[in-house]
Design an enzyme around this catalytic site. Structure first.
Site, PDB file in Angstrom:
ATOM      1  N   TYR A 122       0.829  -1.074   0.107  1.00 54.81           N
ATOM      2  CA  TYR A 122      -0.033  -0.189   0.126  1.00 54.81           C
ATOM      3  C   TYR A 122       0.710   1.189  -0.066  1.00 54.81           C
ATOM      4  CZ  TYR A 122      -4.380  -2.541   0.508  1.00 54.81           C
ATOM      5  OH  TYR A 122      -5.401  -3.298   0.258  1.00 54.81           O
TER       6      TYR A 122
ATOM      7  N   ARG B 263       1.593 -10.641  -6.070  1.00 59.24           N
ATOM      8  CA  ARG B 263       1.511  -9.339  -6.064  1.00 59.24           C
ATOM      9  C   ARG B 263       2.147  -8.767  -7.257  1.00 59.24           C
ATOM     10  NH1 ARG B 263       1.516  -6.383  -0.145  1.00 59.24           N
ATOM     11  NH2 ARG B 263      -0.534  -5.630  -0.249  1.00 59.24           N
TER      12      ARG B 263
ATOM     13  N   SER C  76       9.086   2.391   5.536  1.00 60.55           N
ATOM     14  CA  SER C  76       8.118   1.636   6.437  1.00 60.55           C
ATOM     15  C   SER C  76       7.987   2.534   7.762  1.00 60.55           C
ATOM     16  CB  SER C  76       8.543   0.340   6.611  1.00 60.55           C
ATOM     17  OG  SER C  76       9.281  -0.288   5.572  1.00 60.55           O
ATOM     18  N   THR C  77       6.830   2.035   8.619  1.00 59.44           N
ATOM     19  CA  THR C  77       6.577   3.006   9.752  1.00 59.44           C
ATOM     20  C   THR C  77       7.549   2.106  10.851  1.00 59.44           C
ATOM     21  OG1 THR C  77       4.552   3.191   9.240  1.00 59.44           O
ATOM     22  CG2 THR C  77       5.190   3.187  11.544  1.00 59.44           C
TER      23      THR C  77
ATOM     24  N   GLU D 237       6.283   8.074   5.750  1.00 62.11           N
ATOM     25  CA  GLU D 237       5.223   8.426   4.979  1.00 62.11           C
ATOM     26  C   GLU D 237       4.189   8.748   5.534  1.00 62.11           C
ATOM     27  OE1 GLU D 237       4.823   7.394   1.632  1.00 62.11           O
ATOM     28  OE2 GLU D 237       3.625   8.672   2.286  1.00 62.11           O
TER      29      GLU D 237
ATOM     30  N   ALA E 114       2.880  12.348  14.810  1.00 62.51           N
ATOM     31  CA  ALA E 114       1.752  12.852  14.133  1.00 62.51           C
ATOM     32  C   ALA E 114       0.659  11.830  13.913  1.00 62.51           C
ATOM     33  CB  ALA E 114       2.424  13.098  12.454  1.00 62.51           C
TER      34      ALA E 114
ATOM     35  N   LEU F  78      -3.106  12.522  15.718  1.00 58.00           N
ATOM     36  CA  LEU F  78      -4.253  12.442  14.866  1.00 58.00           C
ATOM     37  C   LEU F  78      -5.314  11.275  15.506  1.00 58.00           C
ATOM     38  CD1 LEU F  78      -2.798  12.138  11.186  1.00 58.00           C
ATOM     39  CD2 LEU F  78      -4.194  14.052  12.338  1.00 58.00           C
TER      40      LEU F  78
ATOM     41  N   CYS G 154      -1.505   2.060  10.477  1.00 52.94           N
ATOM     42  CA  CYS G 154      -0.643   3.045  11.168  1.00 52.94           C
ATOM     43  C   CYS G 154      -1.091   3.400  12.702  1.00 52.94           C
ATOM     44  CB  CYS G 154      -0.460   4.209  10.279  1.00 52.94           C
ATOM     45  SG  CYS G 154       0.616   4.218   8.834  1.00 52.94           S
TER      46      CYS G 154
ATOM     47  N   LYS H 197      -0.735   0.788  15.526  1.00 57.79           N
ATOM     48  CA  LYS H 197       0.663   0.182  15.613  1.00 57.79           C
ATOM     49  C   LYS H 197       1.789   1.489  16.043  1.00 57.79           C
ATOM     50  CE  LYS H 197       2.809  -0.141  11.446  1.00 57.79           C
ATOM     51  NZ  LYS H 197       3.429  -0.539  10.184  1.00 57.79           N
TER      52      LYS H 197
HETATM   53  C1  UDX Z   1      -3.063   7.703   8.628  1.00 54.53           C
HETATM   54  C2  UDX Z   1      -2.464   8.803   8.630  1.00 54.53           C
HETATM   55  O1  UDX Z   1      -3.520  10.005   8.280  1.00 54.53           O
HETATM   56  C3  UDX Z   1      -1.385   9.157   7.119  1.00 54.53           C
HETATM   57  O2  UDX Z   1      -0.918  10.372   7.637  1.00 54.53           O
HETATM   58  C4  UDX Z   1      -0.320   8.113   7.447  1.00 54.53           C
HETATM   59  O3  UDX Z   1       0.826   8.292   8.323  1.00 54.53           O
HETATM   60  C5  UDX Z   1      -1.037   6.769   7.719  1.00 54.53           C
HETATM   61  O4  UDX Z   1      -1.910   6.905   8.810  1.00 54.53           O
HETATM   62  P1  UDX Z   1      -4.727   6.126   7.417  1.00 54.53           P
HETATM   63  O5  UDX Z   1      -4.585   5.187   8.375  1.00 54.53           O
HETATM   64  O6  UDX Z   1      -4.617   5.721   5.909  1.00 54.53           O
HETATM   65  O7  UDX Z   1      -3.705   7.304   7.304  1.00 54.53           O
HETATM   66  O8  UDX Z   1      -6.172   6.792   7.428  1.00 54.53           O
HETATM   67  P2  UDX Z   1      -6.788   8.091   8.325  1.00 54.53           P
HETATM   68  O9  UDX Z   1      -7.522   8.959   7.109  1.00 54.53           O
HETATM   69  O10 UDX Z   1      -5.720   8.876   9.056  1.00 54.53           O
HETATM   70  O11 UDX Z   1      -7.905   7.408   9.023  1.00 54.53           O
HETATM   71  C6  UDX Z   1      -7.603   6.320  10.088  1.00 54.53           C
HETATM   72  C7  UDX Z   1      -8.601   5.762  10.760  1.00 54.53           C
HETATM   73  O12 UDX Z   1      -9.338   6.698  11.432  1.00 54.53           O
HETATM   74  C8  UDX Z   1      -9.791   5.442   9.784  1.00 54.53           C
HETATM   75  O13 UDX Z   1     -10.320   4.297  10.349  1.00 54.53           O
HETATM   76  C9  UDX Z   1     -10.806   6.582   9.796  1.00 54.53           C
HETATM   77  O14 UDX Z   1     -12.050   6.071   9.572  1.00 54.53           O
HETATM   78  C10 UDX Z   1     -10.728   6.975  11.128  1.00 54.53           C
HETATM   79  N1  UDX Z   1     -11.122   8.483  11.402  1.00 54.53           N
HETATM   80  C11 UDX Z   1     -10.689   9.423  10.860  1.00 54.53           C
HETATM   81  C12 UDX Z   1     -12.300   8.649  12.038  1.00 54.53           C
HETATM   82  O15 UDX Z   1     -13.090   7.693  12.803  1.00 54.53           O
HETATM   83  N2  UDX Z   1     -12.751  10.035  12.350  1.00 54.53           N
HETATM   84  C13 UDX Z   1     -12.193  11.167  11.869  1.00 54.53           C
HETATM   85  O16 UDX Z   1     -12.378  12.206  12.039  1.00 54.53           O
HETATM   86  C14 UDX Z   1     -10.843  10.811  10.909  1.00 54.53           C
HETATM   87  P1  ADP Z   2       2.648  -1.345   3.603  1.00 55.96           P
HETATM   88  O1  ADP Z   2       1.197  -0.790   3.994  1.00 55.96           O
HETATM   89  O2  ADP Z   2       3.687  -1.035   4.574  1.00 55.96           O
HETATM   90  O3  ADP Z   2       2.917  -0.954   2.207  1.00 55.96           O
HETATM   91  P2  ADP Z   2       2.107  -4.220   2.749  1.00 55.96           P
HETATM   92  O4  ADP Z   2       1.914  -5.173   3.600  1.00 55.96           O
HETATM   93  O5  ADP Z   2       0.788  -3.629   2.067  1.00 55.96           O
HETATM   94  O6  ADP Z   2       2.499  -2.930   3.554  1.00 55.96           O
HETATM   95  O7  ADP Z   2       3.221  -4.343   1.671  1.00 55.96           O
HETATM   96  C1  ADP Z   2       4.506  -4.900   2.301  1.00 55.96           C
HETATM   97  C2  ADP Z   2       5.132  -5.698   1.059  1.00 55.96           C
HETATM   98  O8  ADP Z   2       6.506  -6.047   1.494  1.00 55.96           O
HETATM   99  C3  ADP Z   2       4.625  -7.084   1.034  1.00 55.96           C
HETATM  100  O9  ADP Z   2       3.872  -7.152  -0.600  1.00 55.96           O
HETATM  101  C4  ADP Z   2       5.357  -8.075   1.312  1.00 55.96           C
HETATM  102  O10 ADP Z   2       5.358  -9.156   0.372  1.00 55.96           O
HETATM  103  C5  ADP Z   2       6.775  -7.333   0.758  1.00 55.96           C
HETATM  104  N1  ADP Z   2       8.016  -7.967   1.492  1.00 55.96           N
HETATM  105  C6  ADP Z   2       8.285  -8.065   2.756  1.00 55.96           C
HETATM  106  N2  ADP Z   2       9.425  -8.492   3.015  1.00 55.96           N
HETATM  107  C7  ADP Z   2      10.114  -8.512   2.026  1.00 55.96           C
HETATM  108  C8  ADP Z   2      11.494  -8.714   1.391  1.00 55.96           C
HETATM  109  N3  ADP Z   2      12.456  -9.278   2.359  1.00 55.96           N
HETATM  110  N4  ADP Z   2      11.945  -8.565   0.221  1.00 55.96           N
HETATM  111  C9  ADP Z   2      10.950  -8.195  -0.826  1.00 55.96           C
HETATM  112  N5  ADP Z   2       9.652  -7.765  -0.479  1.00 55.96           N
HETATM  113  C10 ADP Z   2       9.206  -7.944   0.944  1.00 55.96           C
END
Ligand code: UDX
Ligand code: ADP
Length: 465
Positions: A14, A41, A133-134, A163, A225, A229, A278, A281
């Site tokens: 993602y 994938r 990555s985080t 990110e 951050a 949030l 995120c 975690k």
């Molecule tokens: C988050 C951060 O926003 C982004 O900057 C990044 O570092 C990764 O983590 P994400 O998890 O993709 O992004 O979605 P986000 O829009 O932040 O929503 C997180 C969760 O909070 C969702 O389940 C959303 O529905 C919920 N949410 C958000 C609420 O319930 N209420 C709100 O007002 C805003």
């Molecule tokens: P994110 O939201 O952080 O992008 P995902 O789980 O969607 O997390 O993607 C992480 C990707 O990293 C997966 O597709 C996984 O197969 C890949 N991956 C994990 N370990 C390795 C590695 N050692 N070499 C290459 N790809 C990897």
């Protein structure tokens, strides 16, 4: 300054997929290769049919369509990509540990470590390694130590470039980023590496939005951050519980406080609880790090954001059970939405999983409809909890592709994701299809209370009595 011609990204998920697609689109002279050990994938990223890409994000398929096979490539040849690139992004998953020390809190760094070892083994020329990555604070240090002690004498500069994209709006967040954060060593070589990465982003972002810091500030800022949030969501969710007991309406409270320019209007929507890969975690990481430095009060303070979120999910499920006369056994409950928010097919930590689990404990029969999430993912999410037999999950919970089928003879509908299409439904028809009284539990505050009541529904909205 070092000019970057070739970039590779390890991890086509993602984060890696959308980020590299945008970099490739914006920097046509840079060759960008995204590699992953997951063959299926990569095959999906290379699909002829752009609707089959493994990540759903509005605007993504157009960008992949433009850049793929021009300067954007998806491959399983990890070693080759490492070898030929000057800059390597690590964008693999870092789930919360499910075993050993830090279980349930610390991030599992085994995938990161494997990547670092791959890079150390393959690299023959100097590399800039970017952690995307985080990660908990001080991971860059671990990566550096692996690279320096196992490498073949080549020089590695490690950067932290966290990110900030939110799923569902990833492309817009990347193209119009509020800021890009680049952390690196405070040395001449570190500065050169930071500038090299800045120059990539400067293809489309104004220089003043690119912030350079030391590595640890950058790593910590990502966690902070997200913690801020998530804290806003938990804060407003705590108030939603109070509103349900009184005559206050949480939307009116949000609006009223959001007008204060010091508070601002964003991230104040009460909901069934935050999900996503995120928030939880990152906060757990912050809690773990704080505790490991003996900062118990700091750890407890941030942990409360998670406790409130768990409470909100549980409260939603309990309200369904108590409203349905204290028993849901054998009752059909339709779930509208399974993703953790709209416009994504990602379900990690989605509130729907936990609400379903609580209702399945009471032997409810759940029928799920989500416009983008597959049946396979839904069962995998439930099985991952290990709370009951996989067969039992499949017996009690069904997945359908038609929202009307889900509503047919249902005792209740629970709205778990704020998909726009739910607002467009002919709710009169939905009402007719359901058993009476027809209950709707709106965990996303999506629908109009007066209209739903007029249609005859018993309509419950988070944050309103
Ligand atoms: C988050 C951060 O926003 C982004 O900057 C990044 O570092 C990764 O983590 P994400 O998890 O993709 O992004 O979605 P986000 O829009 O932040 O929503 C997180 C969760 O909070 C969702 O389940 C959303 O529905 C919920 N949410 C958000 C609420 O319930 N209420 C709100 O007002 C805003
Ligand atoms: P994110 O939201 O952080 O992008 P995902 O789980 O969607 O997390 O993607 C992480 C990707 O990293 C997966 O597709 C996984 O197969 C890949 N991956 C994990 N370990 C390795 C590695 N050692 N070499 C290459 N790809 C990897």
């Amino acid at each position: 300054m070092k000019k970057i011609n070739k970039i590779c990204c390890i991890g086509a998920g993602y984060v890696g997929g959308p980020t590299m697609s945008v970099i490739a689109q914006q920097c046509p002279e840079i060759k960008v290769t995204v590699v992953d050990i997951n063959k299926e994938r990569i095959a999906l990223w290379n699909s002829e049919d752009l609707d089959k890409l493994p990540v759903y994000e509005p605007g993504l398929k157009e960008i992949v369509g433009e850049a793929r096979d021009r300067n954007l490539f998806f491959s399983t040849e990890v070693d080759q990509a490492i070898d030929e690139s000057e800059m390597i992004f690590i964008s693999v998953n870092t789930p919360t540990k499910t075993y050993g020390k830090g279980k349930g809190q610390a991030a599992d760094l085994k995938f990161i470590e494997l990547c670092a070892r791959d890079i150390a083994r393959v690299a023959k020329t100097d590399k800039i390694v970017v952690e995307k990555s985080t990660l908990p604070v001080r991971t860059a240090e671990a990566i550096k130590s692996i690279l320096e002690n196992t490498g073949n004498g080549v020089n590695f500069e490690i950067l932290s470039n966290p990110e900030f994209l939110a799923e569902g709006t990833a492309i817009d967040d990347l193209l119009n980023a509020d800021r890009v954060l680049i952390g690196g060593a405070e040395t001449e070589a570190g500065q050169e590496a930071k500038d090299a990465l800045s120059s990539v982003y400067e293809h489309w972002l104004p220089k003043e939005r690119i912030l350079q810091t030391n590595v640890w500030s950058s790593e910590l800022s990502k966690l902070v951050a997200n913690a801020f949030l998530a804290q806003r969501v938990s804060s407003i969710n705590s108030i939603s519980a109070l509103c349900e007991k009184t005559d206050a309406n949480v939307a009116e409270v949000s609006r009223a406080i959001g007008f204060d320019s010091r508070i601002g209007p964003k991230f104040l929507n009460a909901s069934v609880g935050f999900g996503g890969s995120c928030f939880q975690k990152d906060i757990l990481n912050l809690v773990y790090i704080s505790r490991s430095f003996g900062l118990e009060e700091v750890a407890d303070y941030w942990e409360q954001v998670i406790i409130m979120n768990d409470y909100q999910k549980r409260r939603f499920a309990e309200n369904i059970i108590s409203t349905l006369y204290n028993t849901v056994s054998g009752k059909k409950i339709a779930f509208y939405g399974w993703a953790f928010k709209k416009d994504t097919n990602d379900t990690r930590e989605s509130a729907a999983i936990y609400v379903a689990d609580a209702l399945l404990d009471e032997q409810a029969e759940i029928v799920v409809y989500d416009p983008k999430v597959t049946e396979e993912t839904i069962y995998a999410d439930l099985d991952y909890l290990k709370t009951r037999d996989p067969q039992e999950n499949r017996r009690l919970l069904k997945v359908v592709t038609d929202p009307m089928e889900a509503a047919k003879e249902a005792h209740a509908i629970a709205i778990l994701t704020e998909w726009d299409e739910f607002k467009e439904y002919d709710w009169q028809k939905v009402y007719e299809a359901m058993l009476k009284p027809a209950f709707v539990f709106d965990g996303r505050r999506l629908l109009d209370s007066d209209k739903m009541n007029e249609l005859g529904f018993k309509y419950y909205k988070i944050g309103q009595s």
